[in-house]
Motif scaffolding. Sequence first.
Motif, PDB file in Angstrom:
ATOM      1  N   LEU A 231       3.269  11.020   3.888  1.00 24.23           N
ATOM      2  CA  LEU A 231       4.326  10.357   3.127  1.00 24.23           C
ATOM      3  C   LEU A 231       4.033   8.867   2.995  1.00 24.23           C
ATOM      4  O   LEU A 231       4.274   8.276   1.934  1.00 24.23           O
ATOM      5  CB  LEU A 231       5.679  10.586   3.806  1.00 24.23           C
ATOM      6  N   ALA A 232       3.487   8.286   4.059  1.00 22.00           N
ATOM      7  CA  ALA A 232       3.109   6.868   3.974  1.00 22.00           C
ATOM      8  C   ALA A 232       2.045   6.669   2.903  1.00 22.00           C
ATOM      9  O   ALA A 232       2.119   5.744   2.091  1.00 22.00           O
ATOM     10  CB  ALA A 232       2.600   6.396   5.332  1.00 22.00           C
ATOM     11  N   ALA A 233       1.065   7.579   2.900  1.00 24.08           N
ATOM     12  CA  ALA A 233       0.002   7.484   1.892  1.00 24.08           C
ATOM     13  C   ALA A 233       0.576   7.631   0.491  1.00 24.08           C
ATOM     14  O   ALA A 233       0.172   6.926  -0.442  1.00 24.08           O
ATOM     15  CB  ALA A 233      -1.053   8.553   2.149  1.00 24.08           C
ATOM     16  N   MET A 234       1.538   8.541   0.343  1.00 23.65           N
ATOM     17  CA  MET A 234       2.151   8.741  -0.969  1.00 23.65           C
ATOM     18  C   MET A 234       2.863   7.477  -1.433  1.00 23.65           C
ATOM     19  O   MET A 234       2.719   7.050  -2.575  1.00 23.65           O
ATOM     20  CB  MET A 234       3.150   9.898  -0.919  1.00 23.65           C
ATOM     21  N   ARG A 235       3.626   6.905  -0.536  1.00 26.74           N
ATOM     22  CA  ARG A 235       4.344   5.685  -0.905  1.00 26.74           C
ATOM     23  C   ARG A 235       3.360   4.567  -1.254  1.00 26.74           C
ATOM     24  O   ARG A 235       3.577   3.813  -2.198  1.00 26.74           O
ATOM     25  CB  ARG A 235       5.251   5.264   0.239  1.00 26.74           C
ATOM     26  N   ALA A 236       2.281   4.499  -0.512  1.00 27.34           N
ATOM     27  CA  ALA A 236       1.280   3.468  -0.784  1.00 27.34           C
ATOM     28  C   ALA A 236       0.694   3.636  -2.180  1.00 27.34           C
ATOM     29  O   ALA A 236       0.640   2.691  -2.960  1.00 27.34           O
ATOM     30  CB  ALA A 236       0.175   3.542   0.269  1.00 27.34           C
TER      31      ALA A 236
END
Lengths: 247, 247
Positions: A231-236
């Motif tokens: 999810l962090a990667a997606m937001r990034a």
Amino acid sequence: MIVDNDTTIVNNDGVDRKNWSEPSSLSDRAFDYIRKSIFDGRFGPGDKINELDISNKLAISRGPVREAIRRMSSSGLLVFEPNSGARVVALSADKVEQLYDVREALEARAAALAAVRMTDAERTALSRTLEAHSQQMTEDNSNSYPRGGSDWDFHLMILKGARNDVIWRICGDELKDMFYLLRSQHGSSPGRGRKALEEHRWVAEAIVAGNADLASLLMAQHIRASRDNLLAAMRASALDAKSSISR
Amino acid sequence: MIVDNDTTIVNNDGVDRKNWSEPSSLSDRAFDYIRKSIFDGRFGPGDKINELDISNKLAISRGPVREAIRRMSSSGLLVFEPNSGARVVALSADKVEQLYDVREALEARAAALAAVRMTDAERTALSRTLEAHSQQMTEDNSNSYPRGGSDWDFHLMILKGARNDVIWRICGDELKDMFYLLRSQHGSSPGRGRKALEEHRWVAEAIVAGNADLASLLMAQHIRASRDNLLAAMRASALDAKSSISR
DNA sequence: AAATTTCAGATTGTCAACAATAATTGAAAT
DNA sequence: ATTTCAATTATTGTTGACAATCTGAAATTT
């Protein structure tokens, strides 16, 4: 996104193919083709699946293609809209969270079952696989999990050891495809590979020891960590997209 | 087992779907027809689904029927074999256990999510529904849960309150159908209704109180109890069949 | 210029016929 | 009576054509 990379599947060379791995029906062949095209990136999220294009590409009629599309829609990789057609699913962060929730619940249960049901051979194979992953990472001098679905190898072994066809169909077939699609879009953060391997080891230890509750707990934690990372990667990447060009 | 009872299409969903969502496509109509035929008992477990019969019955061609069959096979109600056709799934005790395992894991999670995410209106509706069920049972002076899928009403409300489309698709659509089919074959033991209602109340209380962990635990227990009951009924009817006439 | 209508092209939905495969029948041989 | 095996029938697999619907751009109106 429509890249026309014309590598695979030569059926017009006039030769009767026999050795090419046998999707028995044309519908299956269409299914495999669409699936592969999605994973290759030829069809990106949100892209429309054109029945005629595919049937032309495979030199078959639209009937089997339609059946394949309907089936794949049931499994979630495609989203079907009546009178409009099917599109490759576009996974929002919200939907990804939902998928992880299901994975967490089901794979935790699978780990518990595997801890009880796995044969000795399966247990040692599980440990050995993790050893191989570890070695691969050291050889590559990399902090990310070995390419080619090695991460899923681990999960699939456990899923299989759980001896539950329903869990297998949901996690080992459908969800696996979804997450494979996800991974091809958003990488994982640096260092996650090492961490993941460590978590895998803990889970495997619990399973080998036959500790069902612990295996369940550790698997749930592992998947939760994996979710947070993705999810962090997606937001990034969402921020990246926004900072490049506003639309 | 093929009885030709020609009832019309009625929306049999327990909860608030569109009130008269007519099947837009012929494929949908075929899907509904087959589904309904299974639940009515016109098609029994193991029965072959004949494409031609269905297309004749509905006065449509085989194309849409085939699509419906492929879709229903993906969802588990039918078992498809290439070049042979589709059959209504015949659920072994083993498979039933697997289905319950999935339900337990997923609905326990759903209860936890519902405990956090349900609106106040939904919580009171949940309590009120159980009140209605209780009253119904007293009126009928019966110890079994009210007919017509009332048991599922409770579960579906929670599933809905969990706000997870994936869980909903798996439990609220696919598994619901499977269990509905099961219930039509094997009744529940006397007294189970009262017990189930009590368990429902406990779960509801936990959800209304917003106690996610407790709701999860109680739901898991409830489903486990339900599983034990159904499996006992299955074994009983299996013995019945054996004692009558060997075939 | 903006909104609406019209209309042709593209795409999906459906059909009926044909091909390929599986299931069944029945006669001959044992 | 049972088995074998070929012929027949029934059923699924596939196809190309046609109908219904959607889409988008040009034409018309406001």
